[in-house]
Design an enzyme around this catalytic site. Structure first.
Site, PDB file in Angstrom:
ATOM      1  N   GLU A 118      79.683  26.811  31.020  1.00 23.37           N
ATOM      2  CA  GLU A 118      78.503  27.637  31.255  1.00 23.37           C
ATOM      3  C   GLU A 118      78.118  27.627  32.729  1.00 23.37           C
ATOM      4  O   GLU A 118      77.792  28.667  33.311  1.00 23.37           O
ATOM      5  CB  GLU A 118      77.339  27.140  30.392  1.00 23.37           C
ATOM      6  CG  GLU A 118      77.515  27.444  28.911  1.00 23.37           C
ATOM      7  CD  GLU A 118      76.483  26.773  28.025  1.00 23.37           C
ATOM      8  OE1 GLU A 118      76.432  27.116  26.840  1.00 23.37           O
ATOM      9  OE2 GLU A 118      75.729  25.912  28.512  1.00 23.37           O
ATOM     10  N   ALA A 167      69.084  28.734  26.551  1.00 25.90           N
ATOM     11  CA  ALA A 167      68.682  27.464  27.174  1.00 25.90           C
ATOM     12  C   ALA A 167      68.059  26.575  26.108  1.00 25.90           C
ATOM     13  O   ALA A 167      67.495  27.066  25.132  1.00 25.90           O
ATOM     14  CB  ALA A 167      67.692  27.706  28.309  1.00 25.90           C
TER      15      ALA A 167
END
Length: 223
Positions: free
Chosen positions: A103, A83
């Site tokens: 993703e 992230a």
């Protein structure tokens, strides 16, 4: 420990979430590359992986890990990805590597999202990292104005002097100046804007677990 060492630490720790005999979802980015390298040691215990980018696919194949098409897999027990930002509820900003659409697709296929990150990615409020938004090129100018209406400043991502083209053939807007205090509502709103392919807020596909690399070791957060 260096940031690179912290990434290696959480990449190794993520192996405990890989279920033997099951296909694993694999994300994209420098931290995930450490996980892929670690995954090679147990590759014979899994049938293969579903990858979120061409770059991760190439790395997996180079290490002898079979890459399966998402359409060939009904679901995944776990998706492991990094992230750019993560908050205390497991909501994330992703897309610094331009793979946010794939993703999000692989995350949506998975029962559990395990985020691997170093502690610099933990934030109180999302938005300090430029928010990536994958857009259809003809909509980029209009969407730039729409983000201005929210107080943001959107810039087209450039690579080698040209607009970056994603694996899906689209462009990326990076939006600064936002404080995303309600990630679920923000993601839902921007997803409805014509021309947006994917917004890089992962609130509806948030993390279930975050393995956070710290100088004292791996800190496990559950959401």
């Amino acid at each position: 420990m260096t940031q690179d060492e912290l990434k290696a630490l959480v990449g190794q720790a993520a192996l405990q979430y890989v279920t033997p005999g099951e296909v694993v979802g694999v994300g994209t980015g420098s931290t995930v590359n450490k996980f892929i390298d670690a995954l090679a040691a147990i590759k014979d215990s899994i049938p293969g992986a579903v990858s979120s980018s061409e770059a991760s696919t190439a790395r997996l194949k180079a290490l002898g890990i079979l890459v399966l098409e998402a359409s060939a897999v009904e679901g995944l027990s776990v998706y492991i990805d990094g992230a750019d930002e993560i908050d205390a509820k497991g909501y994330m900003v992703k897309g610094g590597g331009a793979a946010l659409t794939r993703e999000k697709i692989v995350a949506a296929m998975s029962r559990r999202f395990v985020c691997i990150a170093d502690e610099s990615k933990m934030v109180p409020v999302l938005g300090a990292f430029p928010l990536p938004v994958e857009v259809i090129p003809m909509a980029a100018a209009r969407l730039t104005r729409q983000f201005e209406g929210l107080g943001g400043s959107a810039r087209l991502r450039i690579k080698d002097g040209q607009p970056l083209v994603t694996d899906n053939g689209q462009h990326i807007l990076d939006v600064t100046g936002l404080k995303i205090s309600d990630p679920l509502a923000f993601e839902s709103e921007v997803n409805q804007w014509p021309g947006v392919v994917t917004v890089g807020v992962f609130a509806h596909q948030k993390a279930s677990v975050c393995l956070l690399g710290t100088p004292g070791g791996v800190r496990t957060l559950t959401f």
